[in-house]
Design a protein around this motif. Structure first.
Motif, PDB file in Angstrom:
ATOM      1  N   HIS A 148      45.200  30.349  32.486  1.00  0.00           N
ATOM      2  CA  HIS A 148      46.271  29.800  33.322  1.00  0.00           C
ATOM      3  C   HIS A 148      46.639  28.393  32.866  1.00  0.00           C
ATOM      4  O   HIS A 148      45.770  27.626  32.449  1.00  0.00           O
ATOM      5  CB  HIS A 148      45.836  29.747  34.793  1.00  0.00           C
ATOM      6  N   ALA A 149      47.914  28.095  32.990  1.00  0.00           N
ATOM      7  CA  ALA A 149      48.391  26.737  32.748  1.00  0.00           C
ATOM      8  C   ALA A 149      48.295  25.984  34.071  1.00  0.00           C
ATOM      9  O   ALA A 149      47.777  26.503  35.067  1.00  0.00           O
ATOM     10  CB  ALA A 149      49.834  26.776  32.252  1.00  0.00           C
ATOM     11  N   VAL A 150      48.808  24.763  34.090  1.00  0.00           N
ATOM     12  CA  VAL A 150      48.879  23.965  35.304  1.00  0.00           C
ATOM     13  C   VAL A 150      50.334  23.938  35.757  1.00  0.00           C
ATOM     14  O   VAL A 150      51.233  23.600  34.971  1.00  0.00           O
ATOM     15  CB  VAL A 150      48.365  22.526  35.053  1.00  0.00           C
ATOM     16  N   CYS A 151      50.590  24.295  37.005  1.00  0.00           N
ATOM     17  CA  CYS A 151      51.948  24.300  37.546  1.00  0.00           C
ATOM     18  C   CYS A 151      52.509  22.885  37.508  1.00  0.00           C
ATOM     19  O   CYS A 151      51.883  21.950  38.019  1.00  0.00           O
ATOM     20  CB  CYS A 151      51.944  24.833  38.971  1.00  0.00           C
ATOM     21  N   VAL A 152      53.688  22.738  36.904  1.00  0.00           N
ATOM     22  CA  VAL A 152      54.292  21.409  36.783  1.00  0.00           C
ATOM     23  C   VAL A 152      54.846  20.904  38.115  1.00  0.00           C
ATOM     24  O   VAL A 152      55.126  19.714  38.257  1.00  0.00           O
ATOM     25  CB  VAL A 152      55.411  21.376  35.711  1.00  0.00           C
ATOM     26  N   LYS A 153      54.983  21.784  39.090  1.00  0.00           N
ATOM     27  CA  LYS A 153      55.523  21.391  40.391  1.00  0.00           C
ATOM     28  C   LYS A 153      54.441  20.948  41.372  1.00  0.00           C
ATOM     29  O   LYS A 153      54.604  19.961  42.069  1.00  0.00           O
ATOM     30  CB  LYS A 153      56.332  22.549  41.010  1.00  0.00           C
ATOM     31  N   CYS A 154      53.316  21.685  41.433  1.00  0.00           N
ATOM     32  CA  CYS A 154      52.300  21.385  42.454  1.00  0.00           C
ATOM     33  C   CYS A 154      50.900  21.134  41.898  1.00  0.00           C
ATOM     34  O   CYS A 154      50.019  20.726  42.633  1.00  0.00           O
ATOM     35  CB  CYS A 154      52.249  22.516  43.478  1.00  0.00           C
ATOM     36  N   GLU A 175      60.249  25.962  23.782  1.00  0.00           N
ATOM     37  CA  GLU A 175      59.095  25.133  24.130  1.00  0.00           C
ATOM     38  C   GLU A 175      59.366  24.467  25.476  1.00  0.00           C
ATOM     39  O   GLU A 175      60.029  25.030  26.320  1.00  0.00           O
ATOM     40  CB  GLU A 175      58.844  24.104  23.022  1.00  0.00           C
ATOM     41  N   LYS A 176      58.906  23.238  25.640  1.00  0.00           N
ATOM     42  CA  LYS A 176      59.004  22.542  26.919  1.00  0.00           C
ATOM     43  C   LYS A 176      60.443  22.269  27.339  1.00  0.00           C
ATOM     44  O   LYS A 176      60.696  22.055  28.515  1.00  0.00           O
ATOM     45  CB  LYS A 176      58.193  21.244  26.870  1.00  0.00           C
ATOM     46  N   GLU A 177      61.376  22.288  26.379  1.00  0.00           N
ATOM     47  CA  GLU A 177      62.777  22.105  26.732  1.00  0.00           C
ATOM     48  C   GLU A 177      63.353  23.362  27.391  1.00  0.00           C
ATOM     49  O   GLU A 177      64.371  23.301  28.071  1.00  0.00           O
ATOM     50  CB  GLU A 177      63.606  21.734  25.494  1.00  0.00           C
ATOM     51  N   SER A 178      62.679  24.500  27.209  1.00  0.00           N
ATOM     52  CA  SER A 178      63.193  25.776  27.696  1.00  0.00           C
ATOM     53  C   SER A 178      62.346  26.439  28.769  1.00  0.00           C
ATOM     54  O   SER A 178      62.854  27.263  29.530  1.00  0.00           O
ATOM     55  CB  SER A 178      63.323  26.760  26.522  1.00  0.00           C
ATOM     56  N   TYR A 179      61.043  26.111  28.822  1.00  0.00           N
ATOM     57  CA  TYR A 179      60.114  26.765  29.749  1.00  0.00           C
ATOM     58  C   TYR A 179      59.182  25.757  30.394  1.00  0.00           C
ATOM     59  O   TYR A 179      58.883  24.719  29.805  1.00  0.00           O
ATOM     60  CB  TYR A 179      59.236  27.782  29.006  1.00  0.00           C
ATOM     61  N   GLU A 180      58.723  26.105  31.590  1.00  0.00           N
ATOM     62  CA  GLU A 180      57.645  25.332  32.204  1.00  0.00           C
ATOM     63  C   GLU A 180      56.744  26.280  32.975  1.00  0.00           C
ATOM     64  O   GLU A 180      57.196  27.295  33.507  1.00  0.00           O
ATOM     65  CB  GLU A 180      58.169  24.206  33.090  1.00  0.00           C
ATOM     66  N   PRO A 181      55.452  25.981  33.011  1.00  0.00           N
ATOM     67  CA  PRO A 181      54.519  26.838  33.746  1.00  0.00           C
ATOM     68  C   PRO A 181      54.606  26.569  35.252  1.00  0.00           C
ATOM     69  O   PRO A 181      54.716  25.416  35.671  1.00  0.00           O
ATOM     70  CB  PRO A 181      53.155  26.418  33.192  1.00  0.00           C
ATOM     71  N   ARG A 182      54.573  27.649  36.014  1.00  0.00           N
ATOM     72  CA  ARG A 182      54.617  27.521  37.471  1.00  0.00           C
ATOM     73  C   ARG A 182      53.663  28.510  38.131  1.00  0.00           C
ATOM     74  O   ARG A 182      53.425  29.605  37.619  1.00  0.00           O
ATOM     75  CB  ARG A 182      56.028  27.777  37.997  1.00  0.00           C
ATOM     76  N   CYS A 183      53.163  28.101  39.306  1.00  0.00           N
ATOM     77  CA  CYS A 183      52.333  29.000  40.113  1.00  0.00           C
ATOM     78  C   CYS A 183      53.250  30.013  40.801  1.00  0.00           C
ATOM     79  O   CYS A 183      54.483  29.907  40.734  1.00  0.00           O
ATOM     80  CB  CYS A 183      51.544  28.199  41.150  1.00  0.00           C
ATOM     81  N   ARG A 184      52.663  30.979  41.466  1.00  0.00           N
ATOM     82  CA  ARG A 184      53.448  32.014  42.149  1.00  0.00           C
ATOM     83  C   ARG A 184      54.431  31.409  43.153  1.00  0.00           C
ATOM     84  O   ARG A 184      55.616  31.742  43.166  1.00  0.00           O
ATOM     85  CB  ARG A 184      52.510  32.994  42.861  1.00  0.00           C
ATOM     86  N   PHE A 185      53.958  30.494  43.996  1.00  0.00           N
ATOM     87  CA  PHE A 185      54.820  29.926  45.039  1.00  0.00           C
ATOM     88  C   PHE A 185      55.978  29.150  44.423  1.00  0.00           C
ATOM     89  O   PHE A 185      57.137  29.361  44.764  1.00  0.00           O
ATOM     90  CB  PHE A 185      53.995  28.997  45.959  1.00  0.00           C
ATOM     91  N   CYS A 186      55.683  28.246  43.481  1.00  0.00           N
ATOM     92  CA  CYS A 186      56.736  27.413  42.891  1.00  0.00           C
ATOM     93  C   CYS A 186      57.690  28.233  42.027  1.00  0.00           C
ATOM     94  O   CYS A 186      58.876  27.931  41.962  1.00  0.00           O
ATOM     95  CB  CYS A 186      56.122  26.278  42.087  1.00  0.00           C
ATOM     96  N   TYR A 187      57.202  29.284  41.400  1.00  0.00           N
ATOM     97  CA  TYR A 187      58.063  30.151  40.605  1.00  0.00           C
ATOM     98  C   TYR A 187      59.106  30.816  41.490  1.00  0.00           C
ATOM     99  O   TYR A 187      60.274  30.888  41.136  1.00  0.00           O
ATOM    100  CB  TYR A 187      57.216  31.211  39.878  1.00  0.00           C
ATOM    101  N   HIS A 188      58.685  31.294  42.656  1.00  0.00           N
ATOM    102  CA  HIS A 188      59.598  32.003  43.540  1.00  0.00           C
ATOM    103  C   HIS A 188      60.446  31.064  44.399  1.00  0.00           C
ATOM    104  O   HIS A 188      61.342  31.519  45.097  1.00  0.00           O
ATOM    105  CB  HIS A 188      58.827  33.004  44.403  1.00  0.00           C
TER     106      HIS A 188
END
Length: 190
Positions: A148-154, A175-188
């Protein structure tokens, strides 16, 4: 019982399939490189493959986001892995989600010949759907490691790759200009 000759032959071969999966920026390639370098230290014959279309960091090397790298052979189709990797003890495959759907069968053939196959790739695309041959690879693997990555939001554990740019194509290098890792809650919560 365990005395069955078929069971014994299966384990005498020594082959296996290992899958490392997760979202963007979760350390999949880093873990693949770590396992392959350990095999090199053990003086095992290794060969590494990546899709020819993945040229983000280097034309031929497999490179992690942390700039660790290992030489690889770029291929157009998974069947080429059988040609180049058949004499190796360990075969590494990066960015497996970008390969064709024959990749699981290629991995099975290698493992049945006694090769340790280590595969890394995204398990889900930017829409949160299973990606390419990854579900089948996870089904046939002796070992699956989900990182797992670390969610950039929470700051929680991220399992989704959130696409920041407007593009509906499933296959989009970025890369980072196009994608960011998010948890389930922040993704939705898009």
């Amino acid at each position: 019982m365990l005395n069955d000759d078929r069971f014994k032959r299966r384990f005498d071969l020594g082959g296996s399939v290992e899958v490392i999966c997760g979202s963007m920026f979760s350390g999949k390639t880093e873990e693949l490189i770590r396992r392959l370098k350990r095999a090199q230290i053990a003086k095992q014959q290794i060969e590494i493959f990546k899709p020819k279309t993945d040229t983000r960091y280097d034309e031929t090397a497999v490179v992690s986001h942390d700039a660790n790298f290992i030489h690889s052979t770029p291929v157009d189709h998974s069947s080429a892995i059988l040609l180049y990797g058949g004499n190796s003890q360990v075969v590494g495959i990066d960015e497996a989600q970008f390969f064709d759907l024959e990749l699981p069968e290629v991995c099975i053939k290698l493992a049945n010949k006694g090769v340790r196959v280590i595969v890394a790739g995204l398990d889900m695309d930017f829409e949160g759907k299973p990606f390419g041959p990854m579900p089948a690879l996870m089904a046939i693997a002796e070992d699956v490691t989900k990182v797992h990555a670390v969610c950039v939001k929470c700051g929680g554990p991220a399992l989704y790759s959130y696409r920041l740019v407007q593009n509906n194509k499933q296959f989009m290098l970025g890369e980072k200009e196009s994608y960011e890792p998010r948890c389930r809650f922040c993704y939705h919560q898009q």
